[in-house]
Design an enzyme around this catalytic site. Structure first.
Site, PDB file in Angstrom:
ATOM      1  N   CYS A   2      -2.060 -40.254  32.703  1.00 38.66           N
ATOM      2  CA  CYS A   2      -1.093 -40.185  31.722  1.00 38.66           C
ATOM      3  C   CYS A   2       0.306 -40.066  32.193  1.00 38.66           C
ATOM      4  O   CYS A   2       0.517 -39.373  33.198  1.00 38.66           O
ATOM      5  CB  CYS A   2      -1.383 -39.159  30.660  1.00 38.66           C
ATOM      6  SG  CYS A   2      -3.068 -39.184  30.168  1.00 38.66           S
ATOM      7  N   ARG A  27       0.760 -45.260  34.397  1.00 36.20           N
ATOM      8  CA  ARG A  27      -0.157 -44.074  34.441  1.00 36.20           C
ATOM      9  C   ARG A  27      -1.071 -44.172  33.550  1.00 36.20           C
ATOM     10  O   ARG A  27      -2.061 -43.133  33.208  1.00 36.20           O
ATOM     11  CB  ARG A  27       0.882 -42.902  34.461  1.00 36.20           C
ATOM     12  CG  ARG A  27       1.803 -42.782  35.677  1.00 36.20           C
ATOM     13  CD  ARG A  27       2.616 -41.459  35.468  1.00 36.20           C
ATOM     14  NE  ARG A  27       1.789 -40.321  35.588  1.00 36.20           N
ATOM     15  CZ  ARG A  27       1.465 -39.772  36.824  1.00 36.20           C
ATOM     16  NH1 ARG A  27       2.031 -40.287  37.716  1.00 36.20           N
ATOM     17  NH2 ARG A  27       0.705 -38.709  36.906  1.00 36.20           N
ATOM     18  N   TRP A  76      -3.792 -42.253  29.224  1.00 31.43           N
ATOM     19  CA  TRP A  76      -4.952 -42.727  29.803  1.00 31.43           C
ATOM     20  C   TRP A  76      -6.286 -41.714  29.452  1.00 31.43           C
ATOM     21  O   TRP A  76      -6.333 -40.650  29.983  1.00 31.43           O
ATOM     22  CB  TRP A  76      -4.962 -42.801  31.382  1.00 31.43           C
ATOM     23  CG  TRP A  76      -6.052 -43.650  31.927  1.00 31.43           C
ATOM     24  CD1 TRP A  76      -6.020 -45.071  32.158  1.00 31.43           C
ATOM     25  CD2 TRP A  76      -7.152 -42.974  32.829  1.00 31.43           C
ATOM     26  NE1 TRP A  76      -7.294 -45.184  32.805  1.00 31.43           N
ATOM     27  CE2 TRP A  76      -7.863 -44.191  33.216  1.00 31.43           C
ATOM     28  CE3 TRP A  76      -7.642 -41.905  33.083  1.00 31.43           C
ATOM     29  CZ2 TRP A  76      -9.266 -43.978  33.992  1.00 31.43           C
ATOM     30  CZ3 TRP A  76      -8.621 -41.564  33.743  1.00 31.43           C
ATOM     31  CH2 TRP A  76      -9.369 -42.851  34.185  1.00 31.43           C
ATOM     32  N   ASN A 112      -0.636 -33.926  30.855  1.00 31.25           N
ATOM     33  CA  ASN A 112      -1.080 -34.944  31.815  1.00 31.25           C
ATOM     34  C   ASN A 112      -2.216 -34.113  32.493  1.00 31.25           C
ATOM     35  O   ASN A 112      -1.457 -33.193  33.095  1.00 31.25           O
ATOM     36  CB  ASN A 112      -0.209 -35.530  32.775  1.00 31.25           C
ATOM     37  CG  ASN A 112      -0.602 -36.185  33.984  1.00 31.25           C
ATOM     38  OD1 ASN A 112      -1.758 -36.748  33.841  1.00 31.25           O
ATOM     39  ND2 ASN A 112       0.013 -36.080  35.058  1.00 31.25           N
ATOM     40  N   GLY A 113      -3.214 -34.122  32.637  1.00 28.32           N
ATOM     41  CA  GLY A 113      -4.222 -33.488  33.406  1.00 28.32           C
ATOM     42  C   GLY A 113      -5.480 -33.271  32.624  1.00 28.32           C
ATOM     43  O   GLY A 113      -5.712 -33.955  31.775  1.00 28.32           O
ATOM     44  N   GLU A 495     -11.070 -54.837  51.007  1.00 29.24           N
ATOM     45  CA  GLU A 495      -9.915 -54.945  50.322  1.00 29.24           C
ATOM     46  C   GLU A 495      -9.601 -56.260  49.525  1.00 29.24           C
ATOM     47  O   GLU A 495      -9.223 -56.237  48.422  1.00 29.24           O
ATOM     48  CB  GLU A 495      -8.688 -54.845  51.273  1.00 29.24           C
ATOM     49  CG  GLU A 495      -7.374 -54.639  50.634  1.00 29.24           C
ATOM     50  CD  GLU A 495      -7.079 -53.594  49.424  1.00 29.24           C
ATOM     51  OE1 GLU A 495      -8.078 -52.504  49.233  1.00 29.24           O
ATOM     52  OE2 GLU A 495      -6.325 -53.682  48.975  1.00 29.24           O
ATOM     53  N   LYS A 499      -9.209 -56.312  45.396  1.00 32.01           N
ATOM     54  CA  LYS A 499      -7.916 -57.209  44.893  1.00 32.01           C
ATOM     55  C   LYS A 499      -8.547 -58.147  43.771  1.00 32.01           C
ATOM     56  O   LYS A 499      -7.965 -58.215  42.710  1.00 32.01           O
ATOM     57  CB  LYS A 499      -7.061 -57.746  45.941  1.00 32.01           C
ATOM     58  CG  LYS A 499      -6.176 -56.897  46.703  1.00 32.01           C
ATOM     59  CD  LYS A 499      -5.161 -56.383  45.940  1.00 32.01           C
ATOM     60  CE  LYS A 499      -5.538 -55.055  45.500  1.00 32.01           C
ATOM     61  NZ  LYS A 499      -5.602 -53.794  46.141  1.00 32.01           N
ATOM     62  N   GLU A 502     -10.631 -56.229  40.585  1.00 30.20           N
ATOM     63  CA  GLU A 502      -9.696 -55.156  39.601  1.00 30.20           C
ATOM     64  C   GLU A 502      -8.800 -55.854  38.806  1.00 30.20           C
ATOM     65  O   GLU A 502      -8.447 -55.590  37.754  1.00 30.20           O
ATOM     66  CB  GLU A 502      -9.113 -54.080  40.544  1.00 30.20           C
ATOM     67  CG  GLU A 502      -7.983 -54.698  41.304  1.00 30.20           C
ATOM     68  CD  GLU A 502      -7.369 -53.576  42.320  1.00 30.20           C
ATOM     69  OE1 GLU A 502      -7.420 -52.324  41.590  1.00 30.20           O
ATOM     70  OE2 GLU A 502      -6.902 -53.668  43.294  1.00 30.20           O
ATOM     71  N   HIS A 518     -30.356 -58.819  54.434  1.00 35.34           N
ATOM     72  CA  HIS A 518     -31.541 -57.787  54.123  1.00 35.34           C
ATOM     73  C   HIS A 518     -31.390 -57.546  52.529  1.00 35.34           C
ATOM     74  O   HIS A 518     -31.844 -56.469  52.175  1.00 35.34           O
ATOM     75  CB  HIS A 518     -31.044 -56.502  54.826  1.00 35.34           C
ATOM     76  CG  HIS A 518     -30.933 -56.585  56.371  1.00 35.34           C
ATOM     77  ND1 HIS A 518     -32.309 -56.736  57.075  1.00 35.34           N
ATOM     78  CD2 HIS A 518     -29.971 -56.894  57.389  1.00 35.34           C
ATOM     79  CE1 HIS A 518     -31.748 -56.878  58.364  1.00 35.34           C
ATOM     80  NE2 HIS A 518     -30.620 -57.261  58.368  1.00 35.34           N
ATOM     81  N   LYS A 617      -2.453 -46.146  37.628  1.00 32.68           N
ATOM     82  CA  LYS A 617      -1.858 -46.047  38.909  1.00 32.68           C
ATOM     83  C   LYS A 617      -2.260 -44.987  39.702  1.00 32.68           C
ATOM     84  O   LYS A 617      -2.747 -45.195  40.929  1.00 32.68           O
ATOM     85  CB  LYS A 617      -0.327 -46.371  39.049  1.00 32.68           C
ATOM     86  CG  LYS A 617       0.190 -46.489  40.163  1.00 32.68           C
ATOM     87  CD  LYS A 617      -0.296 -47.998  40.812  1.00 32.68           C
ATOM     88  CE  LYS A 617       0.580 -47.986  42.180  1.00 32.68           C
ATOM     89  NZ  LYS A 617      -0.189 -48.989  42.923  1.00 32.68           N
TER      90      LYS A 617
HETATM   91  C1  F6R Z   1      -6.483 -50.464  44.110  1.00 30.95           C
HETATM   92  C2  F6R Z   1      -5.918 -49.135  44.319  1.00 30.95           C
HETATM   93  C3  F6R Z   1      -6.540 -48.006  44.266  1.00 30.95           C
HETATM   94  C4  F6R Z   1      -5.836 -46.894  44.829  1.00 30.95           C
HETATM   95  C5  F6R Z   1      -6.754 -45.444  45.058  1.00 30.95           C
HETATM   96  C6  F6R Z   1      -6.088 -44.555  45.576  1.00 30.95           C
HETATM   97  O1  F6R Z   1      -5.564 -51.845  43.951  1.00 30.95           O
HETATM   98  O2  F6R Z   1      -4.516 -49.182  44.113  1.00 30.95           O
HETATM   99  O3  F6R Z   1      -7.912 -48.173  44.709  1.00 30.95           O
HETATM  100  O4  F6R Z   1      -5.695 -47.390  46.183  1.00 30.95           O
HETATM  101  O5  F6R Z   1      -6.703 -45.189  43.488  1.00 30.95           O
HETATM  102  O6  F6R Z   1      -4.570 -44.064  45.282  1.00 30.95           O
HETATM  103  P1  F6R Z   1      -3.638 -43.300  46.179  1.00 30.95           P
HETATM  104  O7  F6R Z   1      -3.471 -44.212  47.348  1.00 30.95           O
HETATM  105  O8  F6R Z   1      -2.533 -43.240  45.366  1.00 30.95           O
HETATM  106  O9  F6R Z   1      -4.373 -42.161  46.570  1.00 30.95           O
END
Ligand code: F6R
Length: 622
Positions: A2, A27, A76, A112-113, A495, A499, A502, A518, A617
């Site tokens: 949030c 957020r 969120w 937020n929290g 990774e 990408k 998601e 396996h 994010k």
């Molecule tokens: C994927 C992504 C997330 C963050 C994860 C950790 O694209 O961005 O998997 O890497 O939520 O976030 P931070 O780095 O902010 O701790």
């Protein structure tokens, strides 16, 4: 999760609040709301479900809401579904409906929290005659503040500190009290909150970009502190209600850095910012041909005394840890464990003062990573945070901090922060190897020289992006994609796969290439896309064999390899080449085509690239 904002001054508050929320939508974006006061009048609360533009439409871009003091929220969902009734702001009054309109309430708030003991607190308040309209923990906090406010009658700061003592969990709260027009009260514990002041106005926000347009003078309110904010002024208090002095910090980074700068999406812009993010991060670490870790407070003696490194992180930051593991083990000859923060915090991993726990985080606010850091400190390990957001909780609490200089990252899917973390970890590995005497002077210098060529090599890969765009149009209807590789290539595959899934919502998995047979190989059928990453010369032939095992079961093959491995074209249907580099540092290059592939696939599918569904994010909940 949030985002919260607040404004008090001489201007109409609602348009400023909406503008701030637009910069915090990363957020969370399942509903939004505003509460604005016009002088002495009661607060007017307006909410809307869905993205922020619904709220903007409902309030005529804020113009329909008079008043110069207000708070806002973009949500969120954690407690309660994303609905009007659960959207913030929440009010203390016993109202029916969703708590919107002009509400007879002494306290109105956004949060937020997560309040962990909200059920127990709700019971108490029900007992005292409070009636609840929503399923949220926020409504409980707002009503608890109201309860103490009325019970002790000493004022808002006292009511808030009494509430803080009773609640467990994390919060950034912004509250308005009916008897205090023109003022906003705020409190925080383990969730981000900043307060900005200008000539005749003050601002509150979960993150700097929300207020950068209006002021660069910012207070970072501390954990378990309360703020009393009036136009142009902020006062801070501790849990005892005693006033505390906080330093005013000047934000130096550019507001334009937080805008799209001509790109269609933030993600594409941030992919293109990778050469700069990597170069800036390297420049902050490599000085006169040496990696300098003294800014991070790491001495050579500390490095020599280490017997173990544990890397702890979530998501892409964890993938950086996976890549760094190979590099650190190979160069510095140290045992390295890589742990998911959400698992690490509940395990009894043995740690000593000779263990370095490295917490990697872009936001510096990820709840699991923060908790893991605290566990590591409690158990006596030395801690190092590799963090992008200056002044974030993880940065503040770690023993040592190594900042990545990626600048603000807005797209939910990380790209430039990942690359900046990767280069920081590579530089750390090279320096540890040198200090521990596991590489020669000549090798050390050569590796540093090579690291400095990475930004330009990334730029060259970006020049070839049209090929990835073309290929993405061919795979747009794929149901499953498998990314495979061995060693460092496995870390890169992790990774690449994240990408892809998601932002394109295509199911995808990363597998250590040798593991497929396996079990997972039974999923390969006609036209399943298998993407092999083959940058490690010793493992090249082995991964090609694993790709061929898939091809003979009908798979369609793409390969990512370094220039010169042209024989891959005999096996793969589509091949992408990246410039040659020291094989330890290749993740910084090989990830770029995979980011572009995920990006263009999402665009081809017409999806919301920068704000994929169900994600936020900064994951500040467990
Ligand atoms: C994927 C992504 C997330 C963050 C994860 C950790 O694209 O961005 O998997 O890497 O939520 O976030 P931070 O780095 O902010 O701790």
């Amino acid at each position: 999760m949030c985002g919260i904002v607040g404004y008090t001054g001489n201007e109409q508050a609602a348009p400023i609040l909406l503008d701030g929320l637009a910069r915090l939508e990363y957020r969370g974006y399942d509903s939004a709301g505003l509460a604005v006061r016009d002088g002495e009048k009661l607060a007017e609360v307006v909410k809307a479900t869905g993205k922020l533009y619904h709220l903007a439409d409902k309030t005529d871009q804020g113009r329909a809401l008079p008043g110069a003091c207000g708070i806002g929220h973009t949500r969120w969902a954690t407690h309660g579904d994303p609905s009007m009734v659960n959207a913030h702001p929440h009010v203390s009054g016993n109202c029916s409906g969703s708590g919107s309109g002009q509400v007879e309430s002494d306290v109105v708030g956004v949060h937020n929290g997560i309040i962990e003991n909200f059920t127990e607190l709700k019971e108490k308040l029900l007992h005292h005659g409070y009636v609840f309209y929503s399923d949220t923990d926020t409504e409980v906090v707002v009503k608890l503040v109201d309860y103490y406010y009325k019970k002790y009658k000493i004022g808002p700061v006292d009511a808030i500190t009494r509430t803080m003592v009773r609640v467990r969990g994390s919060y950034a709260l912004a509250l308005m009290f009916r008897d205090y027009p023109g003022e906003i009260f705020a409190a925080r514990k383990d969730s981000p909150l900043i307060i900005g002041t200008a000539q005749d106005a003050s601002f509150l926000a979960s993150d700097v970009p929300a207020i950068l347009k209006y002021t660069r003078s910012v207070y970072y309110i501390g954990n378990l502190q309360v703020a009393r904010v009036s136009p142009g002024q902020a006062k801070f208090y501790d849990l005892n209600g005693d006033e505390v002095a906080l330093p005013l910090t000047e934000i130096t980074w550019d507001a334009a850095a937080a805008e799209k700068g001509g790109y269609e999406h933030f993600m594409l812009k941030e992919i293109h910012e990778q050469p700069a993010a990597v170069r800036d991060t390297l420049n902050s670490l490599v000085k006169e041909g040496r990696v300098v870790l003294s800014d991070a407070g790491l001495t050579d003696d500390m490095i020599r005394s280490l017997t173990q490194i544990d890397i702890v992180a979530c998501g892409s930051a964890w993938h950086v840890g996976m890549a760094a593991q190979y590099v650190l083990e190979d160069l510095a000859c140290l045992p390295v464990r890589v742990e998911l923060a959400s698992e690490f915090r509940y395990r009894s991993v043995p740690l000593t003062e000779h263990t370095l726990v490295v917490v990697i985080s872009q936001s510096g606010e990820t709840a699991d990573s923060l908790a893991a850091l605290r566990v590591a400190k409690e158990r006596g390990a030395l801690t190092l945070a590799v963090v992008n957001v200056i002044g974030s909780s993880i940065a503040r609490e770690a023993d040592h901090v190594l900042y990545t200089l990626a600048g603000p990252e807005i797209a939910v899917a990380t790209t430039k922060a990942y690359s900046a973390q990767l280069i920081a970890m590579d530089a750390l590995a090279v320096q540890m190897a040198w200090v521990r005497g596991t590489v020669s002077q000549e090798r050390y210098e050569k590796m540093l020289e090579e690291l400095c060529t990475i930004p330009d090599k990334i730029r060259r890969i970006l020049e070839e992006k049209e090929r990835l765009q073309w290929f993405s149009s061919k795979i747009v209807n794929a149901h499953d994609i498998f990314f495979i590789g061995r060693g460092l290539d496995y870390a890169i595959s992790l990774e690449g796969s994240l990408k892809m899934k998601e932002i394109s919502y295509i199911h995808s998995e990363a597998y250590a290439a040798g593991e497929l047979k396996h079990g997972t190989i039974s999923l390969i059928e006609h036209n399943t896309l298998v993407i092999g990453v083959l940058t490690q010369s010793l493992l090249f032939e082995k991964t090609v064999s694993n790709m061929m095992e898939c091809k003979s079961r009908g798979a369609y093959l793409m390969g990512v390899t370094t220039n010169g491995h042209f024989d891959l074209e005999d096996s793969a249907d589509f091949t992408v080449y990246i410039p040659k580099t020291d094989e330890h540092f290749v993740a910084s290059l090989a990830v770029v085509p995979l980011q572009l592939l995920g990006y263009y696939t999402s665009v081809s599918r017409g999806l919301d690239v920068d704000k994929p569904r169900n994600l936020a994010k900064s994951v500040t909940v467990e």
